[in-house]
Scaffold this motif. Sequence first.
Motif, PDB file in Angstrom:
ATOM      1  N   MET A   1       6.874   2.764 -16.089  1.00  0.00           N
ATOM      2  CA  MET A   1       5.675   2.872 -16.882  1.00  0.00           C
ATOM      3  C   MET A   1       6.009   2.946 -18.376  1.00  0.00           C
ATOM      4  O   MET A   1       5.316   2.338 -19.185  1.00  0.00           O
ATOM      5  CB  MET A   1       4.875   4.122 -16.493  1.00  0.00           C
ATOM      6  CG  MET A   1       4.269   4.105 -15.117  1.00  0.00           C
ATOM      7  SD  MET A   1       3.082   2.777 -14.891  1.00  0.00           S
ATOM      8  CE  MET A   1       3.929   1.830 -13.677  1.00  0.00           C
ATOM      9  N   LEU A   2       7.052   3.678 -18.731  1.00  0.00           N
ATOM     10  CA  LEU A   2       7.409   3.828 -20.139  1.00  0.00           C
ATOM     11  C   LEU A   2       7.735   2.465 -20.755  1.00  0.00           C
ATOM     12  O   LEU A   2       7.278   2.154 -21.863  1.00  0.00           O
ATOM     13  CB  LEU A   2       8.591   4.783 -20.308  1.00  0.00           C
ATOM     14  CG  LEU A   2       9.088   4.966 -21.737  1.00  0.00           C
ATOM     15  CD1 LEU A   2       7.979   5.510 -22.633  1.00  0.00           C
ATOM     16  CD2 LEU A   2      10.303   5.870 -21.767  1.00  0.00           C
TER      17      LEU A   2
ATOM     18  N   LEU B   1       7.218  -9.248 -15.512  1.00  0.00           N
ATOM     19  CA  LEU B   1       8.228  -8.404 -16.153  1.00  0.00           C
ATOM     20  C   LEU B   1       8.593  -7.195 -15.302  1.00  0.00           C
ATOM     21  O   LEU B   1       9.597  -6.538 -15.562  1.00  0.00           O
ATOM     22  CB  LEU B   1       7.730  -7.939 -17.532  1.00  0.00           C
ATOM     23  CG  LEU B   1       7.481  -9.036 -18.557  1.00  0.00           C
ATOM     24  CD1 LEU B   1       6.915  -8.439 -19.845  1.00  0.00           C
ATOM     25  CD2 LEU B   1       8.769  -9.781 -18.853  1.00  0.00           C
ATOM     26  N   GLY B   2       7.778  -6.886 -14.312  1.00  0.00           N
ATOM     27  CA  GLY B   2       8.060  -5.755 -13.433  1.00  0.00           C
ATOM     28  C   GLY B   2       7.864  -4.407 -14.120  1.00  0.00           C
ATOM     29  O   GLY B   2       8.517  -3.423 -13.763  1.00  0.00           O
ATOM     30  N   LEU B   3       6.961  -4.360 -15.094  1.00  0.00           N
ATOM     31  CA  LEU B   3       6.736  -3.123 -15.844  1.00  0.00           C
ATOM     32  C   LEU B   3       5.521  -2.360 -15.344  1.00  0.00           C
ATOM     33  O   LEU B   3       5.144  -1.355 -15.932  1.00  0.00           O
ATOM     34  CB  LEU B   3       6.559  -3.448 -17.338  1.00  0.00           C
ATOM     35  CG  LEU B   3       7.721  -4.197 -17.983  1.00  0.00           C
ATOM     36  CD1 LEU B   3       7.378  -4.558 -19.424  1.00  0.00           C
ATOM     37  CD2 LEU B   3       8.993  -3.381 -17.920  1.00  0.00           C
ATOM     38  N   GLY B   4       4.919  -2.816 -14.277  1.00  0.00           N
ATOM     39  CA  GLY B   4       3.743  -2.154 -13.726  1.00  0.00           C
ATOM     40  C   GLY B   4       2.463  -2.793 -14.230  1.00  0.00           C
ATOM     41  O   GLY B   4       2.471  -3.672 -15.084  1.00  0.00           O
ATOM     42  N   SER B   5       1.379  -2.310 -13.716  1.00  0.00           N
ATOM     43  CA  SER B   5       0.062  -2.797 -14.105  1.00  0.00           C
ATOM     44  C   SER B   5      -0.274  -2.287 -15.504  1.00  0.00           C
ATOM     45  O   SER B   5       0.027  -1.135 -15.847  1.00  0.00           O
ATOM     46  CB  SER B   5      -0.968  -2.278 -13.101  1.00  0.00           C
ATOM     47  OG  SER B   5      -2.247  -2.233 -13.669  1.00  0.00           O
ATOM     48  N   GLY B   6      -0.906  -3.136 -16.287  1.00  0.00           N
ATOM     49  CA  GLY B   6      -1.286  -2.737 -17.633  1.00  0.00           C
ATOM     50  C   GLY B   6      -2.234  -1.552 -17.630  1.00  0.00           C
ATOM     51  O   GLY B   6      -2.113  -0.639 -18.444  1.00  0.00           O
TER      52      GLY B   6
ATOM     53  N   ARG C   1      -1.410   6.156 -17.696  1.00  0.00           N
ATOM     54  CA  ARG C   1      -0.261   7.057 -17.857  1.00  0.00           C
ATOM     55  C   ARG C   1      -0.114   7.470 -19.314  1.00  0.00           C
ATOM     56  O   ARG C   1       0.142   8.638 -19.615  1.00  0.00           O
ATOM     57  CB  ARG C   1       1.012   6.365 -17.374  1.00  0.00           C
ATOM     58  CG  ARG C   1       2.153   7.295 -17.148  1.00  0.00           C
ATOM     59  CD  ARG C   1       2.004   8.149 -15.899  1.00  0.00           C
ATOM     60  NE  ARG C   1       2.078   7.313 -14.723  1.00  0.00           N
ATOM     61  CZ  ARG C   1       1.159   7.312 -13.754  1.00  0.00           C
ATOM     62  NH1 ARG C   1       0.119   8.096 -13.805  1.00  0.00           N
ATOM     63  NH2 ARG C   1       1.277   6.528 -12.722  1.00  0.00           N
ATOM     64  N   LEU C   2      -0.312   6.549 -20.242  1.00  0.00           N
ATOM     65  CA  LEU C   2      -0.256   6.882 -21.665  1.00  0.00           C
ATOM     66  C   LEU C   2      -1.299   7.941 -22.004  1.00  0.00           C
ATOM     67  O   LEU C   2      -1.007   8.903 -22.728  1.00  0.00           O
ATOM     68  CB  LEU C   2      -0.477   5.624 -22.513  1.00  0.00           C
ATOM     69  CG  LEU C   2      -0.578   5.835 -24.025  1.00  0.00           C
ATOM     70  CD1 LEU C   2       0.724   6.395 -24.581  1.00  0.00           C
ATOM     71  CD2 LEU C   2      -0.946   4.535 -24.716  1.00  0.00           C
TER      72      LEU C   2
END
Length: 123
Positions: A1-2, A22-27, A33-34
């Motif tokens: 997530m970060l 990119l495999g960074l998770g869902s926007g 999370r932010l």
Amino acid sequence: MLSGILFVLHTGIQWEFLPQELGLGSGMTCWRRLQEWNRAVAWKQVHDLLLAELHTADKLDWSRAVIDSSHVRAARRGPKVARARSIAPSGPQAPRPDRGRRHTPGDLAPPAPTAMASPNCCH
């Protein structure tokens, strides 16, 4: 997530357009999370820890530090400051050349055309 959060904040893209490849998770998950981390004051804790570690490693150049007024609380009422007095002579003023004259649309002629770069010049 970060990594997803940092990617969006760095690139300025909208959260929903965070590329899944990119495999960074869902926007939207990164955005939620932010928000959670902001409410938990986690960013301030991370920032303070990072500054402490960089200071200990002598990696900070404080001569280039800038205070951002959006992060500094303004005083509600500062000291009263006397208004500056004019030191200009108080005699009659010279009339402005255009005072009292009616302006016509031709007075504000558009600037002469200049050579502009073609919008397709840079790829």
